[in-house]
Design a protein around this motif. Structure first.
Motif, PDB file in Angstrom:
ATOM      1  N   LEU A  57       0.830  -1.210   0.000  1.00 28.77           N
ATOM      2  CA  LEU A  57       0.000   0.000   0.000  1.00 28.77           C
ATOM      3  C   LEU A  57       0.867   1.263   0.000  1.00 28.77           C
ATOM      4  O   LEU A  57       0.591   2.222  -0.723  1.00 28.77           O
ATOM      5  CB  LEU A  57      -0.935  -0.006   1.201  1.00 28.77           C
ATOM      6  N   PHE A  58       1.934   1.248   0.787  1.00 32.53           N
ATOM      7  CA  PHE A  58       2.857   2.381   0.809  1.00 32.53           C
ATOM      8  C   PHE A  58       3.517   2.560  -0.556  1.00 32.53           C
ATOM      9  O   PHE A  58       3.710   3.692  -1.026  1.00 32.53           O
ATOM     10  CB  PHE A  58       3.907   2.197   1.905  1.00 32.53           C
ATOM     11  N   ALA A  59       3.850   1.454  -1.217  1.00 31.03           N
ATOM     12  CA  ALA A  59       4.434   1.543  -2.562  1.00 31.03           C
ATOM     13  C   ALA A  59       3.465   2.212  -3.524  1.00 31.03           C
ATOM     14  O   ALA A  59       3.865   3.063  -4.332  1.00 31.03           O
ATOM     15  CB  ALA A  59       4.821   0.153  -3.066  1.00 31.03           C
ATOM     16  N   LEU A  60       2.199   1.854  -3.434  1.00 29.09           N
ATOM     17  CA  LEU A  60       1.198   2.495  -4.298  1.00 29.09           C
ATOM     18  C   LEU A  60       1.055   3.980  -3.974  1.00 29.09           C
ATOM     19  O   LEU A  60       0.914   4.814  -4.875  1.00 29.09           O
ATOM     20  CB  LEU A  60      -0.147   1.787  -4.168  1.00 29.09           C
ATOM     21  N   TYR A  61       1.108   4.322  -2.699  1.00 29.44           N
ATOM     22  CA  TYR A  61       1.048   5.730  -2.298  1.00 29.44           C
ATOM     23  C   TYR A  61       2.221   6.496  -2.898  1.00 29.44           C
ATOM     24  O   TYR A  61       2.046   7.572  -3.486  1.00 29.44           O
ATOM     25  CB  TYR A  61       1.055   5.852  -0.772  1.00 29.44           C
ATOM     26  N   VAL A  62       3.422   5.955  -2.760  1.00 28.91           N
ATOM     27  CA  VAL A  62       4.609   6.621  -3.297  1.00 28.91           C
ATOM     28  C   VAL A  62       4.511   6.720  -4.816  1.00 28.91           C
ATOM     29  O   VAL A  62       4.873   7.733  -5.415  1.00 28.91           O
ATOM     30  CB  VAL A  62       5.889   5.875  -2.859  1.00 28.91           C
ATOM     31  N   GLN A  63       3.972   5.672  -5.442  1.00 31.92           N
ATOM     32  CA  GLN A  63       3.823   5.662  -6.902  1.00 31.92           C
ATOM     33  C   GLN A  63       2.900   6.784  -7.373  1.00 31.92           C
ATOM     34  O   GLN A  63       3.249   7.556  -8.257  1.00 31.92           O
ATOM     35  CB  GLN A  63       3.255   4.312  -7.353  1.00 31.92           C
ATOM     36  N   PHE A  64       1.741   6.871  -6.785  1.00 31.70           N
ATOM     37  CA  PHE A  64       0.740   7.807  -7.294  1.00 31.70           C
ATOM     38  C   PHE A  64       0.808   9.187  -6.654  1.00 31.70           C
ATOM     39  O   PHE A  64       0.097  10.090  -7.061  1.00 31.70           O
ATOM     40  CB  PHE A  64      -0.658   7.203  -7.139  1.00 31.70           C
ATOM     41  N   VAL A  78      11.085   0.031  -5.958  1.00 36.59           N
ATOM     42  CA  VAL A  78      11.957  -0.598  -4.967  1.00 36.59           C
ATOM     43  C   VAL A  78      11.158  -1.018  -3.735  1.00 36.59           C
ATOM     44  O   VAL A  78      11.352  -2.111  -3.195  1.00 36.59           O
ATOM     45  CB  VAL A  78      13.118   0.353  -4.580  1.00 36.59           C
ATOM     46  N   ILE A  79      10.225  -0.192  -3.303  1.00 35.70           N
ATOM     47  CA  ILE A  79       9.409  -0.535  -2.135  1.00 35.70           C
ATOM     48  C   ILE A  79       8.527  -1.747  -2.443  1.00 35.70           C
ATOM     49  O   ILE A  79       8.393  -2.660  -1.629  1.00 35.70           O
ATOM     50  CB  ILE A  79       8.561   0.673  -1.692  1.00 35.70           C
TER      51      ILE A  79
END
Length: 182
Positions: A57-64, A78-79
């Motif tokens: 979920l954090f990876a998706l947050y950082v992505q978007f 990377v996350i």
């Protein structure tokens, strides 16, 4: 900025733990049956299962969130890969390969680059410069926003696949010294 730095710190921590676990050896034989060194760490296995979802979920947050603040495709990739690497470290390489097979990783490698390049070609075919995203939306601003999101998604997909495939390649190697030393 703080969340981005936390993510990078987590990645470095995971890499360090991964190296230590790989050096410690991960497979031992017990009466002909292979046993992972992590099989007896119940707390670690439960905590890993709890953390995989929030990491993704954090990876998706950082992505978007990358087009408005710190983050983007490289960091998110990377996350995202970190979640699978942690899973492989705790539950074993073969279990991780069942969750994310090598074939899917190879498709992700290529698809990410194709998404990035395809976004550029779309703008090129509409008479704009390569990677001029303004043609992708009803307004130039909307097109720029969509283009950045698509390009960053492609970057994240490729970075994640490279990280996972690199881990798979290194983790699948035999130890450089005899098993008795591991």
């Amino acid at each position: 900025r703080g969340f981005d730095t936390l993510g990078e710190t987590t990645v470095i921590f995971t890499a360090g733990i991964g190296v230590l676990l790989l050096l410690a050896g991960s497979i031992r034989e017990n009466d002909g049956e292979k046993i992972s060194a992590m099989d007896h760490h119940l707390v670690l296995r439960v905590v890993t299962k709890v953390l995989i979802g929030p990491i993704l979920l954090f990876a998706l947050y950082v992505q978007f969130h990358g087009d408005y603040g710190p983050g983007g495709g490289f960091q998110a990739g990377v996350i995202f890969a970190t979640a699978f690497i942690i899973y492989a470290l705790v539950f074993g390489l073969e279990t991780a390969r069942r969750a994310m097979p090598g074939r899917a990783v190879r498709w992700m490698l290529a698809l990410g680059v194709l998404i990035y390049g395809g976004v550029g070609l779309i703008s090129f075919f509409f008479g704009k410069n390569y990677l001029d995203y303004s043609v992708l939306g009803s307004t130039a601003t909307a097109g720029q926003h969509l283009g950045i999101m698509l390009v960053e998604f492609g970057v994240g997909m490729t970075v994640s696949a490279v990280m996972v495939s690199t881990y798979y390649a290194f983790a699948g190697q035999n130890p450089p010294i005899g098993d008795e030393d591991w």
